[in-house]
Scaffold this active site. Structure first.
Site, short mmCIF file in Angstrom:
data_model
loop_
_atom_site.label_atom_id
_atom_site.label_comp_id
_atom_site.label_asym_id
_atom_site.label_seq_id
_atom_site.Cartn_x
_atom_site.Cartn_y
_atom_site.Cartn_z
N HIS A 78 -0.49 -0.96 -9.84
CA HIS A 78 0.01 -2.41 -9.64
C HIS A 78 1.09 -2.96 -11.12
O HIS A 78 0.41 -2.02 -12.12
CB HIS A 78 -1.66 -2.79 -9.90
CG HIS A 78 -2.33 -3.05 -8.15
ND1 HIS A 78 -4.00 -3.12 -8.08
CD2 HIS A 78 -1.89 -3.22 -6.93
CE1 HIS A 78 -3.98 -3.09 -7.10
NE2 HIS A 78 -2.91 -2.96 -6.68
N GLU A 117 0.68 -0.97 0.08
CA GLU A 117 -0.27 -0.22 -0.28
C GLU A 117 1.09 1.16 -0.04
O GLU A 117 0.82 2.42 -1.23
CB GLU A 117 -1.03 -0.04 1.17
CG GLU A 117 -1.81 -0.94 1.49
CD GLU A 117 -2.64 -1.45 0.14
OE1 GLU A 117 -2.48 -2.30 -0.40
OE2 GLU A 117 -2.46 -0.39 -0.26
#
Lengths: 87, 443
Positions: B134, B125
Protein backbone atom coordinates in the site's frame (compact mmCIF):
# COMPACT_ATOMS: atom_id res chain seq x y z
CA UNK A 1 -16.79 17.14 19.41
CA UNK A 2 -19.10 14.67 21.22
CA UNK A 3 -17.08 12.25 23.35
CA UNK A 4 -16.56 8.86 21.82
CA UNK A 5 -18.47 5.82 23.00
CA UNK A 6 -16.50 2.87 24.34
CA UNK A 7 -17.67 0.95 21.28
CA UNK A 8 -16.22 3.54 18.91
CA UNK A 9 -12.90 3.51 20.77
CA UNK A 10 -12.81 -0.29 20.65
CA UNK A 11 -13.67 -0.25 16.93
CA UNK A 12 -10.93 2.31 16.38
CA UNK A 13 -8.31 0.32 18.30
CA UNK A 14 -9.31 -2.91 16.50
CA UNK A 15 -9.10 -1.14 13.13
CA UNK A 16 -5.68 0.41 13.89
CA UNK A 17 -4.36 -2.96 15.04
CA UNK A 18 -5.81 -4.78 12.01
CA UNK A 19 -4.13 -2.48 9.51
CA UNK A 20 -0.77 -2.33 11.21
CA UNK A 21 -0.86 1.04 12.98
CA UNK A 22 -0.90 -0.53 16.46
CA UNK A 23 0.96 -3.66 17.56
CA UNK A 24 -1.39 -6.49 18.57
CA UNK A 25 -2.03 -6.47 22.36
CA UNK A 26 0.54 -8.52 24.27
CA UNK A 27 -0.97 -12.04 24.30
CA UNK A 28 0.53 -12.79 27.73
CA UNK A 29 -0.10 -9.64 29.75
CA UNK A 30 -3.03 -8.50 27.59
CA UNK A 31 -1.42 -5.10 28.08
CA UNK A 32 -3.68 -2.35 26.73
CA UNK A 33 -2.39 0.35 24.45
CA UNK A 34 -0.97 3.46 26.12
CA UNK A 35 -2.66 6.76 25.30
CA UNK A 36 0.37 8.17 23.52
CA UNK A 37 0.73 5.00 21.43
CA UNK A 38 -2.93 5.37 20.45
CA UNK A 39 -2.51 9.04 19.57
CA UNK A 40 0.60 8.27 17.52
CA UNK A 41 -1.19 5.47 15.67
CA UNK A 42 -4.19 7.67 14.89
CA UNK A 43 -1.91 10.38 13.52
CA UNK A 44 -0.07 7.85 11.31
CA UNK A 45 -3.39 6.57 9.93
CA UNK A 46 -4.66 10.10 9.33
CA UNK A 47 -1.47 11.02 7.50
CA UNK A 48 -1.69 7.86 5.37
CA UNK A 49 -5.29 8.62 4.55
CA UNK A 50 -4.66 12.24 3.66
CA UNK A 51 -6.56 13.61 6.73
CA UNK A 52 -5.58 16.34 9.18
CA UNK A 53 -3.39 14.74 11.85
CA UNK A 54 -5.47 15.51 14.96
CA UNK A 55 -4.48 12.37 16.86
CA UNK A 56 -8.11 11.78 17.89
CA UNK A 57 -10.87 9.60 16.39
CA UNK A 58 -12.78 12.54 14.92
CA UNK A 59 -15.70 12.28 12.50
CA UNK A 60 -13.62 12.18 9.29
CA UNK A 61 -11.31 9.57 10.75
CA UNK A 62 -14.22 7.32 11.73
CA UNK A 63 -15.74 7.74 8.26
CA UNK A 64 -12.47 6.75 6.61
CA UNK A 65 -12.28 3.70 8.87
CA UNK A 66 -15.66 2.64 7.49
CA UNK A 67 -14.60 3.08 3.83
CA UNK A 68 -14.39 -0.18 1.84
CA UNK A 69 -10.74 -1.15 1.49
CA UNK A 70 -8.16 -3.85 0.89
CA UNK A 71 -7.60 -6.26 3.81
CA UNK A 72 -3.83 -5.96 3.76
CA UNK A 73 -2.20 -3.72 6.41
CA UNK A 74 -0.89 -0.30 5.44
CA UNK A 75 2.16 -0.55 7.57
CA UNK A 76 4.58 -3.40 8.01
CA UNK A 77 4.95 -4.32 11.66
CA UNK A 78 5.69 -1.15 13.67
CA UNK A 79 9.44 -0.67 14.02
CA UNK A 80 9.33 -0.30 17.85
CA UNK A 81 7.44 -3.57 18.26
CA UNK A 82 9.67 -5.66 16.01
CA UNK A 83 12.74 -3.89 17.54
CA UNK A 84 11.63 -4.96 21.01
CA UNK A 85 11.11 -8.53 19.88
CA UNK A 86 14.58 -8.59 18.28
CA UNK A 87 16.18 -7.44 21.59
CA UNK B 1 4.79 3.34 1.54
CA UNK B 2 6.34 0.27 3.05
CA UNK B 3 9.17 -1.33 1.05
CA UNK B 4 7.97 -3.73 -1.62
CA UNK B 5 7.44 -7.29 -0.55
CA UNK B 6 10.06 -9.01 -2.74
CA UNK B 7 9.15 -9.93 -6.30
CA UNK B 8 8.79 -12.84 -8.73
CA UNK B 9 12.03 -14.21 -10.10
CA UNK B 10 10.24 -15.53 -13.21
CA UNK B 11 8.60 -13.37 -15.83
CA UNK B 12 5.85 -15.65 -17.12
CA UNK B 13 3.09 -16.10 -14.57
CA UNK B 14 0.02 -18.26 -15.01
CA UNK B 15 -3.36 -17.40 -13.53
CA UNK B 16 -6.70 -19.09 -13.05
CA UNK B 17 -10.06 -18.23 -11.53
CA UNK B 18 -10.66 -21.13 -9.13
CA UNK B 19 -14.05 -19.93 -7.79
CA UNK B 20 -16.39 -17.41 -9.40
CA UNK B 21 -18.84 -15.01 -7.69
CA UNK B 22 -21.87 -16.97 -6.50
CA UNK B 23 -24.22 -14.13 -7.42
CA UNK B 24 -23.15 -14.34 -11.02
CA UNK B 25 -26.33 -12.78 -12.34
CA UNK B 26 -24.54 -9.46 -11.88
CA UNK B 27 -21.42 -10.46 -13.78
CA UNK B 28 -21.20 -13.44 -16.15
CA UNK B 29 -18.19 -15.73 -15.92
CA UNK B 30 -16.82 -14.53 -19.24
CA UNK B 31 -16.97 -10.94 -18.02
CA UNK B 32 -15.20 -11.84 -14.76
CA UNK B 33 -12.49 -13.64 -16.75
CA UNK B 34 -12.13 -10.74 -19.17
CA UNK B 35 -11.88 -8.22 -16.31
CA UNK B 36 -9.18 -10.30 -14.60
CA UNK B 37 -7.36 -10.62 -17.93
CA UNK B 38 -7.38 -6.85 -18.48
CA UNK B 39 -6.52 -6.08 -14.81
CA UNK B 40 -3.38 -8.25 -15.18
CA UNK B 41 -2.66 -6.70 -18.57
CA UNK B 42 -2.45 -3.28 -16.84
CA UNK B 43 0.71 -4.56 -15.11
CA UNK B 44 2.15 -6.61 -17.98
CA UNK B 45 1.85 -3.59 -20.31
CA UNK B 46 4.35 -1.64 -18.19
CA UNK B 47 6.68 -4.40 -16.99
CA UNK B 48 8.53 -7.43 -18.41
CA UNK B 49 5.89 -9.66 -16.77
CA UNK B 50 3.61 -11.83 -18.93
CA UNK B 51 0.40 -13.42 -17.68
CA UNK B 52 -1.39 -16.34 -19.30
CA UNK B 53 -4.52 -18.12 -18.18
CA UNK B 54 -4.34 -21.85 -17.45
CA UNK B 55 -6.98 -24.37 -16.57
CA UNK B 56 -5.13 -26.52 -14.05
CA UNK B 57 -4.57 -26.06 -10.34
CA UNK B 58 -0.89 -25.29 -10.78
CA UNK B 59 -1.50 -21.62 -11.61
CA UNK B 60 0.85 -19.12 -9.97
CA UNK B 61 -2.04 -16.74 -9.29
CA UNK B 62 -5.17 -18.49 -8.00
CA UNK B 63 -8.20 -16.19 -7.90
CA UNK B 64 -11.08 -16.95 -5.52
CA UNK B 65 -14.38 -15.31 -4.66
CA UNK B 66 -15.02 -16.31 -1.07
CA UNK B 67 -16.54 -14.86 2.10
CA UNK B 68 -16.17 -14.48 5.88
CA UNK B 69 -13.34 -16.46 7.50
CA UNK B 70 -11.64 -18.50 4.79
CA UNK B 71 -8.60 -19.57 6.83
CA UNK B 72 -5.95 -17.31 5.44
CA UNK B 73 -5.68 -14.85 8.34
CA UNK B 74 -7.72 -12.17 6.55
CA UNK B 75 -11.38 -12.97 7.22
CA UNK B 76 -13.89 -10.94 5.22
CA UNK B 77 -16.61 -9.00 7.05
CA UNK B 78 -19.71 -9.00 4.88
CA UNK B 79 -20.67 -6.16 2.51
CA UNK B 80 -18.33 -3.15 2.80
CA UNK B 81 -15.34 -3.09 5.14
CA UNK B 82 -12.60 -5.27 3.70
CA UNK B 83 -13.41 -6.21 0.09
CA UNK B 84 -10.36 -8.09 -1.18
CA UNK B 85 -6.72 -8.97 -0.57
CA UNK B 86 -3.83 -10.64 -2.35
CA UNK B 87 -0.59 -12.25 -1.27
CA UNK B 88 2.87 -10.97 -2.01
CA UNK B 89 5.35 -13.04 -4.04
CA UNK B 90 7.14 -13.76 -0.73
CA UNK B 91 4.20 -15.65 0.74
CA UNK B 92 5.30 -19.24 0.92
CA UNK B 93 2.09 -21.08 0.06
CA UNK B 94 -0.19 -18.40 -1.31
CA UNK B 95 2.20 -16.19 -3.28
CA UNK B 96 0.25 -14.16 -5.83
CA UNK B 97 -3.18 -15.51 -4.88
CA UNK B 98 -6.04 -13.00 -4.81
CA UNK B 99 -9.28 -13.28 -2.81
CA UNK B 100 -12.39 -11.20 -3.46
CA UNK B 101 -15.21 -10.94 -0.92
CA UNK B 102 -18.21 -12.74 -2.37
CA UNK B 103 -20.47 -10.68 -0.10
CA UNK B 104 -19.73 -7.60 -2.18
CA UNK B 105 -21.93 -6.58 -5.14
CA UNK B 106 -19.20 -6.78 -7.81
CA UNK B 107 -20.03 -4.62 -10.80
CA UNK B 108 -18.65 -3.59 -14.19
CA UNK B 109 -19.53 -0.29 -15.92
CA UNK B 110 -22.02 0.59 -13.17
CA UNK B 111 -22.46 4.07 -11.73
CA UNK B 112 -20.18 4.81 -8.83
CA UNK B 113 -22.82 4.46 -6.13
CA UNK B 114 -23.79 0.90 -6.97
CA UNK B 115 -21.57 -1.94 -5.88
CA UNK B 116 -17.85 -2.44 -6.11
CA UNK B 117 -16.06 -2.02 -9.46
CA UNK B 118 -14.33 -5.36 -9.96
CA UNK B 119 -11.77 -4.12 -12.47
CA UNK B 120 -10.54 -1.31 -10.18
CA UNK B 121 -10.16 -3.63 -7.17
CA UNK B 122 -8.51 -6.34 -9.27
CA UNK B 123 -5.85 -3.94 -10.58
CA UNK B 124 -5.04 -3.03 -6.95
CA UNK B 125 -4.88 -6.63 -5.76
CA UNK B 126 -2.69 -7.75 -8.67
CA UNK B 127 -0.36 -4.92 -7.68
CA UNK B 128 0.11 -6.79 -4.38
CA UNK B 129 0.39 -10.10 -6.25
CA UNK B 130 3.46 -8.80 -8.10
CA UNK B 131 4.98 -7.25 -4.96
CA UNK B 132 3.64 -3.73 -4.41
CA UNK B 133 2.48 -2.75 -0.91
CA UNK B 134 0.00 0.00 0.00
CA UNK B 135 0.97 3.61 -0.43
CA UNK B 136 -0.51 6.88 0.80
CA UNK B 137 0.13 8.62 -2.54
CA UNK B 138 -3.17 10.20 -3.52
CA UNK B 139 -2.96 9.25 -7.23
CA UNK B 140 -1.90 5.66 -6.75
CA UNK B 141 -4.11 2.61 -7.44
CA UNK B 142 -2.30 1.06 -4.45
CA UNK B 143 -4.03 3.32 -1.91
CA UNK B 144 -5.74 0.98 0.58
CA UNK B 145 -9.17 2.63 0.28
CA UNK B 146 -11.65 1.89 -2.51
CA UNK B 147 -11.83 4.95 -4.76
CA UNK B 148 -14.70 3.88 -7.03
CA UNK B 149 -14.61 2.76 -10.70
CA UNK B 150 -11.54 3.64 -12.80
CA UNK B 151 -13.34 3.69 -16.15
CA UNK B 152 -12.99 1.65 -19.32
CA UNK B 153 -10.61 -1.32 -18.85
CA UNK B 154 -9.44 -0.97 -22.45
CA UNK B 155 -8.48 2.64 -21.91
CA UNK B 156 -7.23 2.52 -18.31
CA UNK B 157 -3.75 3.91 -17.79
CA UNK B 158 -1.80 3.15 -14.61
CA UNK B 159 -0.90 6.24 -12.55
CA UNK B 160 2.72 7.24 -13.05
CA UNK B 161 3.44 6.69 -9.35
CA UNK B 162 2.61 3.00 -9.78
CA UNK B 163 4.55 2.62 -13.01
CA UNK B 164 7.67 3.93 -11.25
CA UNK B 165 7.26 1.48 -8.38
CA UNK B 166 6.81 -1.51 -10.70
CA UNK B 167 9.80 -0.37 -12.81
CA UNK B 168 11.85 -0.26 -9.60
CA UNK B 169 10.88 -3.88 -9.01
CA UNK B 170 11.12 -5.40 -12.49
CA UNK B 171 12.59 -2.81 -14.85
CA UNK B 172 10.71 -1.50 -17.87
CA UNK B 173 9.12 -3.60 -20.60
CA UNK B 174 11.15 -3.52 -23.77
CA UNK B 175 9.42 -4.34 -27.03
CA UNK B 176 10.71 -7.92 -27.15
CA UNK B 177 10.87 -10.03 -24.05
CA UNK B 178 14.22 -11.84 -23.85
CA UNK B 179 12.86 -14.79 -22.00
CA UNK B 180 11.78 -17.91 -23.86
CA UNK B 181 8.15 -18.27 -24.82
CA UNK B 182 6.11 -19.81 -22.00
CA UNK B 183 4.64 -23.24 -22.48
CA UNK B 184 1.06 -22.17 -22.86
CA UNK B 185 -0.03 -25.40 -24.49
CA UNK B 186 -2.07 -26.13 -21.34
CA UNK B 187 -3.58 -22.72 -21.24
CA UNK B 188 -7.32 -22.34 -21.41
CA UNK B 189 -8.67 -19.98 -24.04
CA UNK B 190 -7.92 -16.40 -23.08
CA UNK B 191 -11.06 -14.48 -22.23
CA UNK B 192 -13.34 -12.93 -24.80
CA UNK B 193 -12.40 -9.56 -26.17
CA UNK B 194 -14.22 -6.93 -24.18
CA UNK B 195 -16.38 -4.98 -26.58
CA UNK B 196 -16.74 -1.58 -24.90
CA UNK B 197 -18.14 0.47 -27.74
CA UNK B 198 -19.25 4.02 -27.19
CA UNK B 199 -22.99 4.12 -26.70
CA UNK B 200 -24.26 2.39 -29.84
CA UNK B 201 -27.59 4.16 -29.82
CA UNK B 202 -25.80 7.39 -30.79
CA UNK B 203 -24.25 5.72 -33.79
CA UNK B 204 -26.94 5.09 -36.45
CA UNK B 205 -26.11 2.09 -38.69
CA UNK B 206 -24.52 3.27 -41.90
CA UNK B 207 -26.63 3.05 -45.03
CA UNK B 208 -24.25 0.68 -46.75
CA UNK B 209 -24.40 -1.88 -43.95
CA UNK B 210 -24.91 -5.33 -45.53
CA UNK B 211 -27.93 -7.55 -44.87
CA UNK B 212 -26.76 -10.60 -42.92
CA UNK B 213 -29.66 -12.70 -44.19
CA UNK B 214 -28.94 -12.37 -47.87
CA UNK B 215 -25.21 -12.07 -48.24
CA UNK B 216 -22.13 -14.24 -48.41
CA UNK B 217 -19.16 -13.41 -46.20
CA UNK B 218 -15.60 -12.35 -46.84
CA UNK B 219 -14.21 -14.06 -43.73
CA UNK B 220 -15.40 -16.11 -40.76
CA UNK B 221 -13.33 -16.84 -37.65
CA UNK B 222 -13.54 -18.15 -34.12
CA UNK B 223 -11.78 -15.61 -31.92
CA UNK B 224 -11.47 -16.22 -28.17
CA UNK B 225 -14.28 -18.71 -28.46
CA UNK B 226 -16.67 -16.34 -30.23
CA UNK B 227 -17.65 -16.36 -33.92
CA UNK B 228 -17.02 -13.33 -36.15
CA UNK B 229 -18.61 -12.98 -39.60
CA UNK B 230 -16.94 -10.30 -41.71
CA UNK B 231 -18.55 -8.58 -44.71
CA UNK B 232 -17.17 -5.42 -46.31
CA UNK B 233 -16.34 -2.95 -43.58
CA UNK B 234 -18.61 -4.69 -41.09
CA UNK B 235 -18.79 -7.75 -38.88
CA UNK B 236 -21.30 -9.64 -36.81
CA UNK B 237 -20.29 -11.29 -33.55
CA UNK B 238 -21.70 -14.38 -31.82
CA UNK B 239 -20.96 -15.30 -28.21
CA UNK B 240 -19.48 -18.67 -27.20
CA UNK B 241 -23.05 -19.87 -26.84
CA UNK B 242 -23.65 -18.96 -30.53
CA UNK B 243 -25.91 -16.01 -29.61
CA UNK B 244 -25.80 -13.16 -32.09
CA UNK B 245 -24.61 -10.13 -30.13
CA UNK B 246 -26.53 -7.66 -32.28
CA UNK B 247 -28.68 -7.73 -35.37
CA UNK B 248 -26.79 -4.73 -36.62
CA UNK B 249 -23.22 -5.24 -37.78
CA UNK B 250 -20.39 -3.39 -36.09
CA UNK B 251 -17.82 -1.49 -38.09
CA UNK B 252 -14.48 -3.27 -38.37
CA UNK B 253 -12.48 -0.07 -37.95
CA UNK B 254 -14.25 0.88 -34.74
CA UNK B 255 -13.28 -2.32 -32.98
CA UNK B 256 -10.21 -3.76 -34.72
CA UNK B 257 -7.84 -0.85 -34.20
CA UNK B 258 -4.97 -0.15 -36.58
CA UNK B 259 -6.23 -1.41 -39.94
CA UNK B 260 -5.82 1.11 -42.78
CA UNK B 261 -8.82 3.41 -43.11
CA UNK B 262 -9.22 2.56 -46.79
CA UNK B 263 -9.48 -1.17 -46.18
CA UNK B 264 -12.90 -2.08 -47.61
CA UNK B 265 -12.94 -5.78 -46.67
CA UNK B 266 -10.79 -8.66 -45.43
CA UNK B 267 -10.01 -11.98 -47.12
CA UNK B 268 -9.43 -14.28 -44.13
CA UNK B 269 -9.04 -14.12 -40.33
CA UNK B 270 -7.91 -16.67 -37.73
CA UNK B 271 -6.70 -16.83 -34.11
CA UNK B 272 -3.13 -18.08 -33.94
CA UNK B 273 -2.51 -21.04 -31.64
CA UNK B 274 0.02 -20.54 -28.84
CA UNK B 275 -0.15 -16.80 -28.23
CA UNK B 276 -3.81 -16.37 -29.28
CA UNK B 277 -3.00 -13.38 -31.42
CA UNK B 278 -5.38 -12.71 -34.30
CA UNK B 279 -4.23 -12.62 -37.94
CA UNK B 280 -6.07 -10.65 -40.66
CA UNK B 281 -5.36 -11.17 -44.36
CA UNK B 282 -6.12 -8.81 -47.24
CA UNK B 283 -4.55 -9.27 -50.67
CA UNK B 284 -0.84 -9.88 -50.29
CA UNK B 285 -0.67 -8.41 -46.76
CA UNK B 286 -1.45 -9.55 -43.23
CA UNK B 287 -1.76 -7.89 -39.84
CA UNK B 288 -1.28 -9.43 -36.37
CA UNK B 289 -3.48 -8.20 -33.52
CA UNK B 290 -2.87 -8.50 -29.79
CA UNK B 291 -6.45 -8.46 -28.53
CA UNK B 292 -8.09 -5.87 -30.76
CA UNK B 293 -5.07 -3.66 -31.37
CA UNK B 294 -2.76 -4.25 -34.30
CA UNK B 295 0.87 -4.87 -33.34
CA UNK B 296 3.71 -2.65 -34.50
CA UNK B 297 5.46 -3.52 -37.76
CA UNK B 298 2.36 -4.59 -39.69
CA UNK B 299 1.17 -5.06 -42.41
CA UNK B 300 3.73 -7.56 -43.64
CA UNK B 301 3.76 -9.65 -46.87
CA UNK B 302 2.01 -13.04 -46.81
CA UNK B 303 5.24 -14.43 -48.19
CA UNK B 304 6.26 -14.66 -44.52
CA UNK B 305 4.08 -17.80 -44.37
CA UNK B 306 5.56 -19.21 -47.58
CA UNK B 307 2.21 -18.62 -49.29
CA UNK B 308 2.03 -17.84 -53.01
CA UNK B 309 1.62 -14.19 -53.84
CA UNK B 310 -2.01 -14.60 -54.87
CA UNK B 311 -3.72 -13.94 -51.58
CA UNK B 312 -5.75 -16.21 -49.29
CA UNK B 313 -9.40 -17.29 -49.49
CA UNK B 314 -9.58 -18.90 -46.07
CA UNK B 315 -7.59 -19.82 -42.96
CA UNK B 316 -8.37 -21.92 -39.89
CA UNK B 317 -6.64 -23.94 -37.20
CA UNK B 318 -7.66 -27.62 -37.20
CA UNK B 319 -8.33 -28.66 -33.61
CA UNK B 320 -7.19 -32.19 -34.46
CA UNK B 321 -3.52 -31.23 -34.97
CA UNK B 322 -3.31 -27.50 -34.09
CA UNK B 323 -2.02 -26.89 -37.63
CA UNK B 324 -3.08 -23.84 -39.61
CA UNK B 325 -4.71 -24.52 -42.99
CA UNK B 326 -4.73 -21.93 -45.76
CA UNK B 327 -7.07 -22.24 -48.75
CA UNK B 328 -6.79 -20.55 -52.15
CA UNK B 329 -8.77 -21.58 -55.24
CA UNK B 330 -8.71 -25.38 -55.37
CA UNK B 331 -5.54 -25.79 -53.28
CA UNK B 332 -4.66 -25.77 -49.59
CA UNK B 333 -1.50 -25.44 -47.50
CA UNK B 334 -0.63 -26.65 -44.00
CA UNK B 335 1.37 -24.32 -41.77
CA UNK B 336 2.83 -24.92 -38.30
CA UNK B 337 2.22 -21.77 -36.23
CA UNK B 338 4.24 -23.11 -33.32
CA UNK B 339 7.34 -23.53 -35.48
CA UNK B 340 6.29 -20.67 -37.78
CA UNK B 341 7.01 -22.88 -40.79
CA UNK B 342 5.05 -24.24 -43.79
CA UNK B 343 4.86 -28.04 -43.69
CA UNK B 344 6.48 -29.86 -46.60
CA UNK B 345 4.50 -31.39 -49.46
CA UNK B 346 2.03 -28.54 -49.89
CA UNK B 347 -0.02 -27.20 -51.61
CA UNK B 348 -2.40 -30.13 -52.08
CA UNK B 349 -5.69 -30.31 -53.95
CA UNK B 350 -8.57 -29.18 -51.78
CA UNK B 351 -10.57 -32.12 -53.18
CA UNK B 352 -8.92 -34.09 -50.34
CA UNK B 353 -11.45 -32.36 -48.08
CA UNK B 354 -14.26 -34.49 -49.51
CA UNK B 355 -17.42 -32.49 -50.14
CA UNK B 356 -15.80 -29.12 -49.42
CA UNK B 357 -16.12 -26.85 -52.50
CA UNK B 358 -13.18 -24.96 -54.00
CA UNK B 359 -12.93 -21.14 -53.90
CA UNK B 360 -14.03 -20.99 -50.24
CA UNK B 361 -15.00 -17.73 -48.56
CA UNK B 362 -13.40 -18.94 -45.28
CA UNK B 363 -13.23 -21.72 -42.73
CA UNK B 364 -13.17 -21.91 -38.96
CA UNK B 365 -13.13 -24.35 -36.08
CA UNK B 366 -15.88 -24.15 -33.49
CA UNK B 367 -16.25 -25.00 -29.82
CA UNK B 368 -18.04 -28.26 -30.74
CA UNK B 369 -14.71 -29.54 -32.07
CA UNK B 370 -15.89 -29.56 -35.68
CA UNK B 371 -14.53 -27.55 -38.61
CA UNK B 372 -16.81 -25.34 -40.70
CA UNK B 373 -16.34 -24.25 -44.31
CA UNK B 374 -18.20 -21.26 -45.75
CA UNK B 375 -18.99 -20.39 -49.35
CA UNK B 376 -21.77 -18.16 -50.65
CA UNK B 377 -24.79 -18.43 -48.39
CA UNK B 378 -24.02 -22.00 -47.31
CA UNK B 379 -21.69 -23.85 -44.99
CA UNK B 380 -20.34 -27.38 -44.62
CA UNK B 381 -19.41 -29.21 -41.40
CA UNK B 382 -16.52 -31.66 -40.94
CA UNK B 383 -16.44 -33.53 -37.65
CA UNK B 384 -13.30 -34.07 -35.52
CA UNK B 385 -10.36 -35.50 -37.46
CA UNK B 386 -12.42 -36.49 -40.53
CA UNK B 387 -11.70 -34.92 -43.89
CA UNK B 388 -15.17 -35.55 -45.26
CA UNK B 389 -18.24 -33.36 -45.01
CA UNK B 390 -20.95 -34.67 -42.69
CA UNK B 391 -24.18 -35.77 -44.39
CA UNK B 392 -26.98 -33.19 -44.49
CA UNK B 393 -24.68 -30.38 -45.62
CA UNK B 394 -24.50 -27.74 -47.03
CA UNK B 395 -26.93 -25.78 -44.84
CA UNK B 396 -27.86 -22.06 -44.87
CA UNK B 397 -25.51 -19.82 -42.88
CA UNK B 398 -28.15 -17.14 -42.25
CA UNK B 399 -30.63 -19.53 -40.64
CA UNK B 400 -28.20 -21.57 -38.51
CA UNK B 401 -25.85 -18.82 -37.37
CA UNK B 402 -27.39 -15.39 -37.89
CA UNK B 403 -30.96 -15.64 -36.63
CA UNK B 404 -32.59 -15.29 -40.03
CA UNK B 405 -35.86 -17.06 -40.63
CA UNK B 406 -36.32 -18.81 -43.97
CA UNK B 407 -36.00 -16.37 -46.80
CA UNK B 408 -36.19 -13.45 -44.36
CA UNK B 409 -34.15 -10.49 -45.23
CA UNK B 410 -34.33 -7.46 -43.02
CA UNK B 411 -32.51 -5.03 -45.15
CA UNK B 412 -30.65 -2.58 -42.97
CA UNK B 413 -31.50 0.38 -45.19
CA UNK B 414 -33.07 2.72 -42.68
CA UNK B 415 -35.46 5.48 -43.76
CA UNK B 416 -35.10 8.86 -42.14
CA UNK B 417 -37.96 8.10 -39.75
CA UNK B 418 -36.15 5.10 -38.34
CA UNK B 419 -38.26 2.33 -39.82
CA UNK B 420 -36.58 -0.42 -41.75
CA UNK B 421 -37.43 -1.35 -45.33
CA UNK B 422 -37.30 -4.89 -46.66
CA UNK B 423 -34.97 -5.59 -49.51
CA UNK B 424 -37.91 -5.57 -51.97
CA UNK B 425 -38.90 -2.10 -50.92
CA UNK B 426 -41.82 -3.10 -48.68
CA UNK B 427 -41.93 -0.75 -45.69
CA UNK B 428 -42.40 -2.30 -42.26
CA UNK B 429 -42.29 -0.98 -38.75
CA UNK B 430 -39.09 -1.53 -36.92
CA UNK B 431 -39.29 -4.60 -34.72
CA UNK B 432 -39.65 -2.61 -31.55
CA UNK B 433 -42.89 -1.00 -32.71
CA UNK B 434 -44.87 -4.22 -32.82
CA UNK B 435 -43.43 -5.44 -29.52
CA UNK B 436 -41.21 -7.93 -31.29
CA UNK B 437 -37.54 -7.63 -30.64
CA UNK B 438 -34.80 -10.16 -31.11
CA UNK B 439 -32.53 -9.94 -28.10
CA UNK B 440 -29.41 -11.88 -27.33
CA UNK B 441 -27.63 -11.97 -23.99
CA UNK B 442 -23.92 -11.68 -24.00
CA UNK B 443 -21.56 -12.31 -21.12
Amino acid sequence: APSLTAEQINMGVDWLTKFGYLPPPDPVTGQLQTKEALTKAIKAMQKYGGLEETGVLDEKTLVLMKTPRCSLPDVAEPESHSGRRRR
Amino acid sequence: SVPSQTKWSKRHLSWRIRTFPKESHLLGRDTVRALMYYALKVWSDVSPLNFHEVAGSEADIQIDFTKADHNDGYPFDGPGGTVAHAFFPSDRFTAGDAHFDDDEAWTFRSPDAHGMDLFAVAVHEFGHAIGLAHTSAIESIMRPYYQGPVGDPLKYSLPYEDKVRVWQLYGVRDSVSHTERPDTSRSADPPVLLDLPENRSTVPPARDAPDRCSTHFDAVAQIRGEAFFFKGKYFWRLTREKHLVSLRPAQIHRFWRGLPANLDSVDAVYERPGDHKIVFFKGLKYWVFKDNNVEEGYPRPIGDFGLPLEGVDGAFVWLHNEKTYFFKGSQYWRYDDHLRRMDLGYPKDSMLWKGVPPQLDDAMRWSDGASYFFKGKEYWRVVGSDMEVESGYPRPISKDWLLCADMQSDSPALEANGTETRSHGQRHASHAENNYEVCSCTS
